[in-house]
Design a protein around this motif. Structure first.
Motif, PDB file in Angstrom:
ATOM      1  N   VAL A   1       4.199   7.402 -15.936  1.00 31.18           N
ATOM      2  CA  VAL A   1       4.193   5.628 -14.733  1.00 31.18           C
ATOM      3  C   VAL A   1       3.181   5.200 -15.149  1.00 31.18           C
ATOM      4  N   GLY A   2       2.404   5.291 -15.734  1.00 25.85           N
ATOM      5  CA  GLY A   2       1.236   4.378 -16.000  1.00 25.85           C
ATOM      6  C   GLY A   2      -0.256   4.590 -15.814  1.00 25.85           C
ATOM      7  N   PRO A   3      -1.040   3.547 -15.674  1.00 20.68           N
ATOM      8  CA  PRO A   3      -2.064   3.534 -14.560  1.00 20.68           C
ATOM      9  C   PRO A   3      -2.121   3.030 -13.119  1.00 20.68           C
ATOM     10  N   CYS A   4      -2.259   3.269 -12.297  1.00 23.74           N
ATOM     11  CA  CYS A   4      -2.596   2.381 -10.562  1.00 23.74           C
ATOM     12  C   CYS A   4      -3.069   1.853 -10.835  1.00 23.74           C
ATOM     13  N   ILE A   5      -2.536   0.176  -9.992  1.00 23.39           N
ATOM     14  CA  ILE A   5      -2.783  -1.041 -11.185  1.00 23.39           C
ATOM     15  C   ILE A   5      -3.528  -1.661  -9.240  1.00 23.39           C
ATOM     16  N   LEU A   6      -2.080  -1.082  -7.573  1.00 20.02           N
ATOM     17  CA  LEU A   6      -2.754  -2.194  -6.727  1.00 20.02           C
ATOM     18  C   LEU A   6      -3.182  -0.248  -5.600  1.00 20.02           C
ATOM     19  N   GLY A   7      -3.344  -1.066  -4.346  1.00 24.55           N
ATOM     20  CA  GLY A   7      -3.380   0.077  -3.488  1.00 24.55           C
ATOM     21  C   GLY A   7      -2.908  -0.202  -2.212  1.00 24.55           C
ATOM     22  N   ASN A   8      -1.556  -0.710  -1.713  1.00 24.65           N
ATOM     23  CA  ASN A   8      -1.632  -0.900  -0.856  1.00 24.65           C
ATOM     24  C   ASN A   8      -1.653   0.278   0.643  1.00 24.65           C
ATOM     25  N   TRP A   9      -2.136  -0.334   2.021  1.00 20.34           N
ATOM     26  CA  TRP A   9      -2.495   0.686   2.501  1.00 20.34           C
ATOM     27  C   TRP A   9      -1.012   0.574   3.378  1.00 20.34           C
ATOM     28  N   ILE A  10      -1.183   1.211   4.202  1.00 21.53           N
ATOM     29  CA  ILE A  10       0.070   1.427   5.585  1.00 21.53           C
ATOM     30  C   ILE A  10      -0.923   2.049   6.738  1.00 21.53           C
ATOM     31  N   VAL A  11      -1.894   2.888   6.388  1.00 18.43           N
ATOM     32  CA  VAL A  11      -1.954   3.380   8.024  1.00 18.43           C
ATOM     33  C   VAL A  11      -3.731   2.516   8.156  1.00 18.43           C
ATOM     34  N   ALA A  12      -3.672   1.761   9.414  1.00 18.55           N
ATOM     35  CA  ALA A  12      -4.905   0.994   9.168  1.00 18.55           C
ATOM     36  C   ALA A  12      -5.663   1.449  10.746  1.00 18.55           C
ATOM     37  N   ALA A  13      -6.469   0.718  11.072  1.00 13.77           N
ATOM     38  CA  ALA A  13      -6.851   0.673  12.889  1.00 13.77           C
ATOM     39  C   ALA A  13      -5.727  -0.068  13.734  1.00 13.77           C
ATOM     40  N   LEU A  14      -5.669   1.169  14.414  1.00 16.64           N
ATOM     41  CA  LEU A  14      -4.996   0.276  15.813  1.00 16.64           C
ATOM     42  C   LEU A  14      -4.993  -0.933  16.669  1.00 16.64           C
ATOM     43  N   ARG A  15      -6.591  -0.463  17.231  1.00 20.58           N
ATOM     44  CA  ARG A  15      -6.930  -1.574  18.644  1.00 20.58           C
ATOM     45  C   ARG A  15      -7.799  -3.560  17.504  1.00 20.58           C
ATOM     46  N   VAL A  16      -8.539  -2.372  17.042  1.00 19.85           N
ATOM     47  CA  VAL A  16      -9.796  -3.738  16.123  1.00 19.85           C
ATOM     48  C   VAL A  16      -8.520  -4.517  14.733  1.00 19.85           C
ATOM     49  N   LYS A  17      -8.725  -5.665  15.435  1.00 18.35           N
ATOM     50  CA  LYS A  17      -8.293  -6.937  13.955  1.00 18.35           C
ATOM     51  C   LYS A  17      -8.939  -7.785  13.782  1.00 18.35           C
ATOM     52  N   SER A  18      -9.395  -7.935  12.626  1.00 19.73           N
ATOM     53  CA  SER A  18      -9.180  -9.341  12.543  1.00 19.73           C
ATOM     54  C   SER A  18      -8.688 -10.754  11.403  1.00 19.73           C
ATOM     55  N   MET A  19      -8.361 -11.660  12.533  1.00 22.07           N
ATOM     56  CA  MET A  19      -7.590 -12.660  11.628  1.00 22.07           C
ATOM     57  C   MET A  19      -6.070 -12.318  11.725  1.00 22.07           C
ATOM     58  N   GLY A  20      -5.876 -11.668  13.263  1.00 21.91           N
ATOM     59  CA  GLY A  20      -4.793 -10.829  13.215  1.00 21.91           C
ATOM     60  C   GLY A  20      -4.304  -9.800  12.341  1.00 21.91           C
ATOM     61  N   MET A  21      -5.035  -9.061  11.578  1.00 21.93           N
ATOM     62  CA  MET A  21      -4.667  -8.275  10.824  1.00 21.93           C
ATOM     63  C   MET A  21      -5.768  -6.655  11.164  1.00 21.93           C
ATOM     64  N   PRO A  22      -5.150  -4.967  11.032  1.00 25.04           N
ATOM     65  CA  PRO A  22      -5.461  -4.192  11.105  1.00 25.04           C
ATOM     66  C   PRO A  22      -7.381  -4.679  10.259  1.00 25.04           C
ATOM     67  N   VAL A  23      -8.139  -4.335  10.662  1.00 21.78           N
ATOM     68  CA  VAL A  23      -9.026  -3.453   9.815  1.00 21.78           C
ATOM     69  C   VAL A  23      -9.295  -2.188   8.768  1.00 21.78           C
ATOM     70  N   LEU A  24      -9.714  -1.859   8.079  1.00 23.60           N
ATOM     71  CA  LEU A  24      -9.514  -0.301   7.849  1.00 23.60           C
ATOM     72  C   LEU A  24     -10.788   0.536   7.474  1.00 23.60           C
ATOM     73  N   LEU A  25      -9.984   1.956   8.171  1.00 22.66           N
ATOM     74  CA  LEU A  25     -10.970   2.098   8.456  1.00 22.66           C
ATOM     75  C   LEU A  25     -10.905   3.615   7.602  1.00 22.66           C
ATOM     76  N   MET A  26     -12.258   4.790   7.309  1.00 21.97           N
ATOM     77  CA  MET A  26     -12.216   5.947   6.312  1.00 21.97           C
ATOM     78  C   MET A  26     -11.087   6.400   6.648  1.00 21.97           C
ATOM     79  N   ASP A  27     -10.478   6.632   7.550  1.00 26.22           N
ATOM     80  CA  ASP A  27      -9.383   8.123   7.396  1.00 26.22           C
ATOM     81  C   ASP A  27      -7.474   6.560   7.409  1.00 26.22           C
ATOM     82  N   SER A  28      -7.992   5.644   6.948  1.00 30.94           N
ATOM     83  CA  SER A  28      -6.946   4.693   7.105  1.00 30.94           C
ATOM     84  C   SER A  28      -6.205   5.295   5.501  1.00 30.94           C
TER      85      SER A  28
END
Length: 107
Positions: free
Chosen positions: A57-84
């Motif tokens: 199908v070709g090379p990977c271009i983008l990575g969309n995060w589907i699981v992130a922090a549950l409790r920590v947010k910045s500017m209204g968005m969950p931050v990304l963790l090592m286990d995201s």
């Protein structure tokens, strides 16, 4: 379980060894002096060696995060963790967090 926050120095790879970096780093929250990343903006992938059509199908271009922090947010968005978790476009394969800073944890 708390996980370490991803920042600009974190090593994130697609399964085809492409290097992934945040398209929009979070400049408001820093870990180890570097901007962190949030779930909203995708990661941009460079150097993916997955073959183009008709072989695959070709090379990977983008990575969309589907699981992130549950409790920590910045500017209204969950931050990304090592286990995201993220899914690459167009391959549907995961991104893997190989290395990140080891001081700031979130949940």
């Amino acid at each position: 379980m708390p996980g370490f926050l991803l920042n600009l120095s974190s090593t994130v790879l697609c399964v085809h060894a492409g290097q992934a970096k945040p398209s929009v780093p979070n400049l408001r929250v820093k870990a180890m002096g570097l901007p962190t990343a949030t779930q909203g903006p995708p990661y941009i992938i460079a150097g993916c060696v997955n073959p183009p059509p008709p072989v695959n199908v070709g090379p990977c271009i983008l990575g969309n995060w589907i699981v992130a922090a549950l409790r920590v947010k910045s500017m209204g968005m969950p931050v990304l963790l090592m286990d995201s978790q993220a899914i690459c476009v167009p391959t549907g394969t995961p991104l893997t967090v190989v290395l990140t800073q080891m001081r700031v944890r979130g949940m």
